[in-house]
Design an enzyme around this catalytic site. Structure first.
Site, PDB file in Angstrom:
ATOM      1  N   LYS A  67      -7.129  -3.807  -1.268  1.00 40.90           N
ATOM      2  CA  LYS A  67      -7.071  -2.347  -1.069  1.00 40.90           C
ATOM      3  C   LYS A  67      -8.371  -1.731  -0.539  1.00 40.90           C
ATOM      4  O   LYS A  67      -8.329  -0.762   0.199  1.00 40.90           O
ATOM      5  CB  LYS A  67      -6.675  -1.649  -2.373  1.00 40.90           C
ATOM      6  N   ASP A 103      -1.056   5.749  -4.384  1.00 44.77           N
ATOM      7  CA  ASP A 103      -1.076   5.369  -5.814  1.00 44.77           C
ATOM      8  C   ASP A 103      -1.276   6.592  -6.725  1.00 44.77           C
ATOM      9  O   ASP A 103      -0.492   6.815  -7.652  1.00 44.77           O
ATOM     10  CB  ASP A 103      -2.198   4.357  -6.082  1.00 44.77           C
TER      11      ASP A 103
END
Ligand code: ATR
Length: 279
Positions: A67, A103
């Site tokens: 990420k 997220d």
């Protein structure tokens, strides 16, 4: 229409539930696309990302450990993803790659859907300073919540607090020493308690956070969240025994996926179908 693809890059990726609910979403909307798992070792990430530029790819998801590392390989990164230093979604915009993070917004949506509560002005005690905690902390700060952050390793917790203060100087952002986390619940009149540590992914011996018991009147409105979704953690079990409202991490997982789905397809994600696919 030729078949389109979305990839998920991780290392390892064996445990991911994303193909289940993303493919269910494509099917429900009659979109000729497939969500495919690619195990990509860190040394191969740059080459793997280039594949997403081809016209048949709508985009990709990134999971551990990619990420943060993916950011230099993208053409553009949204300001939120830049602040968090984390990209979980790549969108292929005609060969140009845009990095986004869904997220944290996925957590906020899950909180709103499952409790009807908006984080604005709420006092939140968040445990953890890893990738998951960081994404949620930034989304909460963006939504104007007061963030009280605690972490086992003080330096990591303090670093996250200082990054948050840097980007949100007007907000209340406070570091709570890990040994004071239980006292802080009452002292700071916390509304929402969130476990964003990895404690509870496997059967845990100890609670990462302790809820005062017996409850006093003002504690009864506490909402307890655990970002873990694969099992009911001791934290959620103890909160439920006390009659508190709880949410687990499944909602965040589905909602982050739904937001990504929307970015890739331009269509509203069939949330109910996505939940049904994993239940
Ligand atoms: P993720 O990407 O899922 O957030 P991570 O980056 O490995 O995972 O972060 C794990 C988090 O869980 C960290 O906040 C970690 O605390 P440390 O910074 O002190 O390592 C926390 N954590 C892991 N095991 C823990 C334990 N036994 N007790 C308390 N916190 C724990």
């Amino acid at each position: 229409m030729t078949k389109a693809f979305v990839g998920i890059f991780g290392y390892p990726v064996g445990h991911t539930l994303s193909p289940l609910f993303q493919n269910a979403a494509f099917k429900a909307l009659g979109i000729n696309a497939e969500y495919v798992v690619f195990e990509v070792a860190p040394k191969d990430l740059e080459d793997a990302v280039q594949v997403i530029r081809s016209p048949e790819f709508l985009g990709a998801n990134l999971t551990i450990p990619h990420k943060e590392k993916v950011i230099p390989f993208l053409d553009e990164v949204t300001s939120m993803a830049k602040k968090c230093g984390s990209v979980n979604t790549i969108v292929n915009c005609g060969g140009k790659l845009r990095g986004e993070t869904t997220d944290g917004p996925g957590f906020i949506r899950s909180l709103k859907e499952e409790t009807g509560m908006s984080p604005k002005g709420k006092r939140i005690l968040l445990a953890g300073a890893g990738g998951a905690a960081r994404a949620v902390a930034f989304a909460l700060a963006e939504a104007k919540a007061d963030v009280y952050l605690t972490n086992r390793t003080a330096e990591k917790g303090e670093k996250l607090v200082s990054d948050l203060k840097n980007f949100y100087p007007q907000n209340t952002v406070t570091y709570i020493p890990f040994s004071e986390r239980a006292d802080a619940l009452r002292r700071e009149k916390i509304d929402i308690l969130i476990n964003a540590t990895s404690v509870g992914i496997e059967k845990e011996k100890n609670l990462p956070l302790t809820i005062p018991s017996p409850l006093r009147g003002e504690d009864n409105r506490l909402i307890v969240c655990d970002l873990i979704y694969n099992r009911k953690t001791l934290l959620l079990q103890s909160a439920q025994r006390l009659g508190l409202k709880t949410i687990d991490g499944l909602g965040m997982l589905i909602h982050q996926g739904a937001l990504s789905f929307q970015l890739w397809t331009g269509k509203t994600a069939p949330i109910k179908k996505m939940f049904a696919a994993v239940k």
